[in-house]
Design an enzyme around this catalytic site. Structure first.
Site, PDB file in Angstrom:
ATOM      1  CB  SER A   3      23.902  35.600  86.650  1.00 58.96           C
ATOM      2  OG  SER A   3      24.327  34.295  86.711  1.00 58.96           O
ATOM      3  CG  ASN A   7      19.703  36.560  88.401  1.00 57.20           C
ATOM      4  OD1 ASN A   7      19.040  35.807  89.114  1.00 57.20           O
ATOM      5  ND2 ASN A   7      20.726  36.126  87.685  1.00 57.20           N
ATOM      6  CD  GLU A  48      15.803  36.297  82.822  1.00 54.51           C
ATOM      7  OE1 GLU A  48      15.026  36.987  83.493  1.00 54.51           O
ATOM      8  OE2 GLU A  48      17.023  36.247  83.061  1.00 54.51           O
ATOM      9  CG  HIS A  80      20.028  34.057  82.785  1.00 54.46           C
ATOM     10  ND1 HIS A  80      19.317  34.743  83.736  1.00 54.46           N
ATOM     11  CD2 HIS A  80      20.973  33.356  83.478  1.00 54.46           C
ATOM     12  CE1 HIS A  80      19.804  34.482  84.935  1.00 54.46           C
ATOM     13  NE2 HIS A  80      20.806  33.638  84.797  1.00 54.46           N
TER      14      HIS A  80
HETATM   15  N1  3HC Z   1      18.049  16.261  87.130  1.00 54.74           N
HETATM   16  C1  3HC Z   1      17.106  15.318  87.312  1.00 54.74           C
HETATM   17  N2  3HC Z   1      16.362  15.227  88.427  1.00 54.74           N
HETATM   18  C2  3HC Z   1      16.570  16.132  89.383  1.00 54.74           C
HETATM   19  C3  3HC Z   1      17.524  17.157  89.261  1.00 54.74           C
HETATM   20  C4  3HC Z   1      18.284  17.205  88.074  1.00 54.74           C
HETATM   21  N3  3HC Z   1      19.204  18.130  87.856  1.00 54.74           N
HETATM   22  N4  3HC Z   1      17.500  17.916  90.393  1.00 54.74           N
HETATM   23  C5  3HC Z   1      16.561  17.388  91.193  1.00 54.74           C
HETATM   24  N5  3HC Z   1      16.000  16.324  90.578  1.00 54.74           N
HETATM   25  C6  3HC Z   1      14.952  15.452  91.098  1.00 54.74           C
HETATM   26  C7  3HC Z   1      15.180  15.107  92.559  1.00 54.74           C
HETATM   27  O1  3HC Z   1      16.112  14.060  92.667  1.00 54.74           O
HETATM   28  C8  3HC Z   1      13.788  14.719  93.000  1.00 54.74           C
HETATM   29  O2  3HC Z   1      13.537  13.364  92.667  1.00 54.74           O
HETATM   30  P1  3HC Z   1      12.690  12.421  93.678  1.00 54.74           P
HETATM   31  O3  3HC Z   1      11.316  13.013  93.667  1.00 54.74           O
HETATM   32  O4  3HC Z   1      12.750  11.073  93.032  1.00 54.74           O
HETATM   33  O5  3HC Z   1      13.371  12.490  95.005  1.00 54.74           O
HETATM   34  C9  3HC Z   1      12.894  15.629  92.146  1.00 54.74           C
HETATM   35  O6  3HC Z   1      13.696  16.130  91.068  1.00 54.74           O
HETATM   36  C10 3HC Z   1      12.325  16.779  92.910  1.00 54.74           C
HETATM   37  O7  3HC Z   1      13.375  17.381  93.638  1.00 54.74           O
HETATM   38  P2  3HC Z   1      13.227  17.679  95.172  1.00 54.74           P
HETATM   39  O8  3HC Z   1      12.886  16.483  95.954  1.00 54.74           O
HETATM   40  O9  3HC Z   1      14.458  18.415  95.597  1.00 54.74           O
HETATM   41  O10 3HC Z   1      11.914  18.518  95.273  1.00 54.74           O
HETATM   42  P3  3HC Z   1      11.404  19.911  94.800  1.00 54.74           P
HETATM   43  O11 3HC Z   1       9.998  19.677  94.487  1.00 54.74           O
HETATM   44  O12 3HC Z   1      11.800  20.911  95.843  1.00 54.74           O
HETATM   45  O13 3HC Z   1      12.088  20.384  93.433  1.00 54.74           O
HETATM   46  C11 3HC Z   1      13.401  22.242  92.714  1.00 54.74           C
HETATM   47  C12 3HC Z   1      13.383  20.875  93.362  1.00 54.74           C
HETATM   48  C13 3HC Z   1      12.795  22.183  91.315  1.00 54.74           C
HETATM   49  C14 3HC Z   1      14.880  22.611  92.595  1.00 54.74           C
HETATM   50  C15 3HC Z   1      12.577  23.256  93.569  1.00 54.74           C
HETATM   51  O14 3HC Z   1      12.989  23.198  94.897  1.00 54.74           O
HETATM   52  C16 3HC Z   1      12.719  24.667  93.082  1.00 54.74           C
HETATM   53  O15 3HC Z   1      12.067  25.075  92.132  1.00 54.74           O
HETATM   54  N6  3HC Z   1      13.574  25.462  93.758  1.00 54.74           N
HETATM   55  C17 3HC Z   1      13.842  26.855  93.377  1.00 54.74           C
HETATM   56  C18 3HC Z   1      14.942  26.856  92.371  1.00 54.74           C
HETATM   57  C19 3HC Z   1      15.159  28.226  91.808  1.00 54.74           C
HETATM   58  O16 3HC Z   1      14.558  29.214  92.205  1.00 54.74           O
HETATM   59  N7  3HC Z   1      16.071  28.284  90.844  1.00 54.74           N
HETATM   60  C20 3HC Z   1      16.460  29.529  90.240  1.00 54.74           C
HETATM   61  C21 3HC Z   1      17.710  29.989  90.881  1.00 54.74           C
HETATM   62  S1  3HC Z   1      18.237  31.524  90.208  1.00 54.74           S
HETATM   63  C22 3HC Z   1      19.207  31.107  88.934  1.00 54.74           C
HETATM   64  O17 3HC Z   1      19.453  29.979  88.625  1.00 54.74           O
HETATM   65  C23 3HC Z   1      19.762  32.258  88.167  1.00 54.74           C
HETATM   66  C24 3HC Z   1      21.223  32.427  88.363  1.00 54.74           C
HETATM   67  O18 3HC Z   1      21.675  33.311  87.382  1.00 54.74           O
HETATM   68  C25 3HC Z   1      21.580  32.958  89.734  1.00 54.74           C
END
Ligand code: 3HC
Length: 297
Positions: A127, A198, A160, A148
């Protein structure tokens, strides 16, 4: 150069997702873990996730039940678990998704440099650490990139692709093509702290933590403000729980040590406190919120 056989070291939060999207994209994947228990847990998550994704495609009318079943069996069939890094020897690409610790990552790449065929491309999913330092440790800096991915890897559409001054043009192009094969949109980044996402996201999360610590607003109101006011899918405190408080702390501590004069890299006391208490976020069931699996309790 075509990447067909991929190795992934680490089958945790990020590693299992990388294994899955690579296998969904048609690559043969060898995933190496340190213990059988970690491997079983990661492979179990992949099975659950690919089953869920395939069922969603059926619900949307994009796949028949038969095609969905093929997606599951095809993906799982292309994945091999191992406890031995020697099984990575003939991979075209090996991606590190182990703990966010630079010395451990450098030692891993030095070891892989002695195991893998000379053509193998190495990538780190770090990260925040300098890609160039790991590239030097591997003994093949021209065949090294950052790849990434974002959490949850299965759903987030970005990767990335980070190049250093030594990265070979063909290696960089192959890494971008691999990202596309995984279903992601690649963006090219230089080897700078936090790359693009990040560098912007972590200082933003830090400001939210400092705001909470000062008592400027409640955790629920901070999160609701950014969700409803800016259209973010999650507020910053929920997101920190999602990313992992330990990972966020490791990133900030690493930057603070390297760039002590950069005010954006402040380490919030509340983050240190919660991590010391073992409250690491969703993965331990408690961080800024309490969690029951994927949902807030
Ligand atoms: N595999 C398959 N399905 C999955 C899953 C996975 N890993 N994770 C979640 N789902 C499914 C859920 O079960 C849900 O199914 P359902 O509709 O049947 O209940 C569906 O996907 C949608 O999930 P949610 O109900 O939780 O609804 P959201 O619309 O909120 O989507 C999300 C979830 C895509 C995680 C959204 O909340 C999001 O985009 N959040 C922000 C995440 C983000 O910013 N990530 C970046 C973090 S920074 C990073 O990673 C960098 C590191 O270096 C720090």
């Amino acid at each position: 150069m075509k990447i067909q056989k991929v190795g992934v070291v680490g089958c945790g939060l990020m590693g299992h997702g990388i294994v899955q999207v690579a296998a969904q994209g048609g690559c043969d994947v060898v995933v190496v873990e340190a213990e059988q228990g970690f491997l079983d847990k990661g492979l179990g998550r992949i099975e659950k996730s690919v089953t869920k994704l395939s069922q969603k495609l059926v619900e949307k009318g994009k796949k028949t039940e038969e095609q969905a079943q093929e997606m599951v069996t095809g993906t799982l069939g292309r994945i091999t678990g191992s406890l031995d890094k020697a099984d990575l020897a003939d991979c075209d690409l090996v991606v590190d998704a182990i703990v966010e610790n630079l010395e451990i990552k450098k030692a891993l790449f030095a070891e892989l440099g002695g195991i893998c065929k000379p053509e193998t491309v190495f990538a780190s999913n770090t990260s925040s650490f300098p890609i160039g330092e790991m590239a030097d440790a591997s003994g093949r800096p021209d065949r090294f990139v950052g790849l990434h991915f974002f959490n949850p890897v299965q759903l987030m559409r970005l990767v990335e692709v980070v190049r250093t001054e030594s990265t070979d043009e063909d290696v960089f192009a192959a890494a971008r093509a691999f990202g596309e094969a995984c279903g992601k949109t690649p963006v090219s980044c230089k080897d700078t702290p936090g790359f693009v996402v990040n560098r912007l996201l972590v200082p933003y999360m830090t400001q939210a933590l400092l705001m909470l610590d000062r008592g400027d607003a409640s955790r629920e109101d901070i999160d609701a403000a950014m969700q409803l006011g800016c259209g973010h899918p999650m507020g910053p405190l929920t997101l920190t729980d999602y990313v992992g408080l330990d990972t966020t702390l490791f990133i900030l501590q690493g930057w603070k040590e390297r760039y002590p004069d950069e005010p954006a890299f402040e380490v919030p006391a509340i983050l240190e406190k919660l991590v010391a208490e073992g409250k690491l976020g969703r993965k331990t069931g408690e961080g800024f919120y309490k969690w029951d699996g994927d949902k807030k309790a």
